[in-house]
Design a protein around this motif. Structure first.
Motif, PDB file in Angstrom:
ATOM      1  N   THR A  96       0.825  -0.934   0.451  1.00 33.72           N
ATOM      2  CA  THR A  96       0.388   0.243   0.325  1.00 33.72           C
ATOM      3  C   THR A  96       0.818   1.504  -0.081  1.00 33.72           C
ATOM      4  O   THR A  96       1.669   1.233   0.254  1.00 33.72           O
ATOM      5  N   VAL A  97       0.654   2.437  -0.245  1.00 43.34           N
ATOM      6  CA  VAL A  97       1.017   3.689  -0.327  1.00 43.34           C
ATOM      7  C   VAL A  97      -0.406   4.399   0.103  1.00 43.34           C
ATOM      8  O   VAL A  97      -1.190   5.081  -0.093  1.00 43.34           O
ATOM      9  N   PRO A  98       0.504   5.349   0.373  1.00 42.84           N
ATOM     10  CA  PRO A  98      -0.159   6.827   1.334  1.00 42.84           C
ATOM     11  C   PRO A  98      -0.389   7.983   0.401  1.00 42.84           C
ATOM     12  O   PRO A  98       0.054   8.246  -0.713  1.00 42.84           O
ATOM     13  N   GLU A  99      -1.765   7.972   0.448  1.00 41.98           N
ATOM     14  CA  GLU A  99      -2.380   8.645  -0.584  1.00 41.98           C
ATOM     15  C   GLU A  99      -3.507   9.416   0.262  1.00 41.98           C
ATOM     16  O   GLU A  99      -4.646   9.177   0.083  1.00 41.98           O
ATOM     17  N   ASP A 100      -3.598  11.329   0.274  1.00 46.21           N
ATOM     18  CA  ASP A 100      -4.921  11.959   1.204  1.00 46.21           C
ATOM     19  C   ASP A 100      -5.369  11.551   2.151  1.00 46.21           C
ATOM     20  O   ASP A 100      -6.822  10.983   2.395  1.00 46.21           O
ATOM     21  N   GLY A 101      -4.517  10.698   3.174  1.00 49.40           N
ATOM     22  CA  GLY A 101      -4.559  10.874   4.523  1.00 49.40           C
ATOM     23  C   GLY A 101      -5.116   9.173   4.212  1.00 49.40           C
ATOM     24  O   GLY A 101      -6.013   9.150   5.359  1.00 49.40           O
ATOM     25  N   LYS A 102      -5.105   8.795   3.514  1.00 59.00           N
ATOM     26  CA  LYS A 102      -5.712   6.634   3.668  1.00 59.00           C
ATOM     27  C   LYS A 102      -3.856   6.164   2.975  1.00 59.00           C
ATOM     28  O   LYS A 102      -3.406   7.331   2.445  1.00 59.00           O
ATOM     29  N   MET A 103      -4.032   4.731   3.152  1.00 56.18           N
ATOM     30  CA  MET A 103      -3.602   3.876   2.569  1.00 56.18           C
ATOM     31  C   MET A 103      -4.140   3.596   1.454  1.00 56.18           C
ATOM     32  O   MET A 103      -5.279   2.736   1.424  1.00 56.18           O
ATOM     33  N   VAL A 104      -3.822   3.000   0.186  1.00 53.55           N
ATOM     34  CA  VAL A 104      -3.985   3.454  -1.314  1.00 53.55           C
ATOM     35  C   VAL A 104      -3.453   1.422  -1.743  1.00 53.55           C
ATOM     36  O   VAL A 104      -2.577   1.395  -1.478  1.00 53.55           O
ATOM     37  N   LEU A 105      -4.093   0.179  -1.801  1.00 52.08           N
ATOM     38  CA  LEU A 105      -3.912  -0.818  -1.643  1.00 52.08           C
ATOM     39  C   LEU A 105      -3.532  -0.688  -3.545  1.00 52.08           C
ATOM     40  O   LEU A 105      -4.098  -0.304  -3.862  1.00 52.08           O
ATOM     41  N   ILE A 106      -2.090  -1.018  -3.759  1.00 52.24           N
ATOM     42  CA  ILE A 106      -2.084  -0.715  -5.484  1.00 52.24           C
ATOM     43  C   ILE A 106      -1.465  -2.410  -5.918  1.00 52.24           C
ATOM     44  O   ILE A 106      -0.882  -2.340  -6.768  1.00 52.24           O
ATOM     45  N   GLU A 107      -1.222  -3.356  -4.214  1.00 53.69           N
ATOM     46  CA  GLU A 107      -0.868  -4.776  -4.996  1.00 53.69           C
ATOM     47  C   GLU A 107      -0.769  -5.948  -4.539  1.00 53.69           C
ATOM     48  O   GLU A 107      -0.831  -5.326  -2.902  1.00 53.69           O
ATOM     49  N   ARG A 108      -0.854  -6.518  -4.148  1.00 52.68           N
ATOM     50  CA  ARG A 108      -1.454  -8.033  -3.562  1.00 52.68           C
ATOM     51  C   ARG A 108      -1.548  -9.321  -4.407  1.00 52.68           C
ATOM     52  O   ARG A 108      -1.013  -9.283  -5.278  1.00 52.68           O
ATOM     53  N   LEU A 109      -0.079 -10.308  -3.208  1.00 51.24           N
ATOM     54  CA  LEU A 109      -0.740 -11.669  -3.383  1.00 51.24           C
ATOM     55  C   LEU A 109      -1.307 -12.242  -2.610  1.00 51.24           C
ATOM     56  O   LEU A 109      -1.447 -12.376  -1.283  1.00 51.24           O
ATOM     57  N   GLU A 110      -1.849 -12.998  -2.719  1.00 50.39           N
ATOM     58  CA  GLU A 110      -3.301 -14.115  -2.509  1.00 50.39           C
ATOM     59  C   GLU A 110      -2.421 -15.307  -1.853  1.00 50.39           C
ATOM     60  O   GLU A 110      -1.619 -16.703  -2.563  1.00 50.39           O
ATOM     61  N   THR A 111      -3.057 -15.607  -0.211  1.00 50.55           N
ATOM     62  CA  THR A 111      -2.811 -16.978  -0.074  1.00 50.55           C
ATOM     63  C   THR A 111      -3.492 -18.210  -0.373  1.00 50.55           C
ATOM     64  O   THR A 111      -4.510 -18.362  -1.320  1.00 50.55           O
ATOM     65  N   ASP A 112      -3.528 -19.309  -0.665  1.00 54.68           N
ATOM     66  CA  ASP A 112      -3.642 -20.228  -1.307  1.00 54.68           C
ATOM     67  C   ASP A 112      -4.620 -20.788  -0.270  1.00 54.68           C
ATOM     68  O   ASP A 112      -5.618 -21.989  -0.550  1.00 54.68           O
ATOM     69  N   LYS A 113      -4.664 -20.430   1.310  1.00 56.50           N
ATOM     70  CA  LYS A 113      -5.537 -20.807   1.908  1.00 56.50           C
ATOM     71  C   LYS A 113      -7.090 -20.367   1.609  1.00 56.50           C
ATOM     72  O   LYS A 113      -7.192 -19.780   1.005  1.00 56.50           O
TER      73      LYS A 113
END
Length: 245
Positions: free
Chosen positions: A100-117
């Motif tokens: 995530t990156v900070p933007e406009d007073g929030k954190m924005v999710l820009i990439e994710r890798l999912e678990t296999d669970k």
């Protein structure tokens, strides 16, 4: 055509010198302040730049510029640098990893890798998280300019769950603990069924530019897994910081 070129020059200088104000931009580019100000307004309206830390006189890139830059630059972008580190972290923890990156007073999710669970957390790219009620946000706040943190605490902090920290003194104490341990923990503070452990990624100037997190259903955040996730994500964030700087 000249206006377009001037706007692109301003964008390039903001990217190179962020956060930066109109006066410094005008001096560096040898352009009238009025010309630079028009370019900044255009870039802000189009979503390419934003006020830095809430200061309307200084500017920084948004995630829009980051997204375009990472596609153009391949592995030179933040995402490209982060992905192999995120993959190692996912293999080590066997859980979902967020960047995530900070933007406009929030954190924005820009990439994710999912678990296999089969039981996992679920969040779409581009989703925003509150600074005070997320592990990602608290990791960034712990290393942010103290004045920015004080400004955040001037207003009443929203409560999302029973465990959300809304007391300014309690949050300041939490941020001090985060600096000591090297990682932040979200114990169901934004969504009661979600837990996370995060660490900050720092840029050239030592200011936070992103955070990495291990994200789990709250039932999997235990006295045993929490410090293990913390150690792993702190090491991963340090590695990313080193590669970026």
């Amino acid at each position: 055509m000249r206006n377009v070129l001037n706007t692109l020059r301003v964008l390039e200088e903001v990217a190179a010198r962020q956060p930066i104000g109109v006066g410094e931009l005008a001096r560096v580019l040898e352009l009238p302040k009025s010309t630079v100000q028009r370019a900044l307004i255009t870039l802000d309206t189009a979503g390419w730049i934003r006020p830095a830390s809430g200061e309307v006189t200084r500017w920084a890139l948004t995630t829009k510029a980051l997204a375009v830059g990472s596609r153009a630059g391949g592995d030179l972008g933040l995402r490209g640098m982060a992905l192999p580190i995120m993959e190692n972290l996912r293999r080590h923890t066997e859980e979902t990893i967020h960047l995530t990156v900070p933007e406009d007073g929030k954190m924005v999710l820009i990439e994710r890798l999912e678990t296999d669970k089969p039981v996992r957390t679920n969040m779409a790219l581009g989703h925003s998280l509150p600074l005070h009620a997320s592990a990602n946000g608290k990791a960034v706040l712990a290393h942010s300019n103290p004045e920015f943190v004080r400004q955040l605490l001037v207003n009443e902090l929203p409560r999302y769950t029973e465990t959300t920290i809304t007391d300014p003194d309690q949050l300041q104490a939490e941020l001090s603990t985060i600096r000591d341990t090297g990682y932040a923990v979200n114990r169901g503070e934004w969504r009661s069924d979600v837990g996370a452990v995060a660490a900050v990624v720092l840029g050239d100037t030592g200011q936070p530019i992103a955070s990495l997190s291990v994200n789990v259903p709250f039932s999997r955040l235990t006295a045993k897994t929490e410090p293990a996730f913390g150690t792993a994500v702190h090491k991963a964030a340090q590695t990313l910081t080193t590669r970026l700087t």
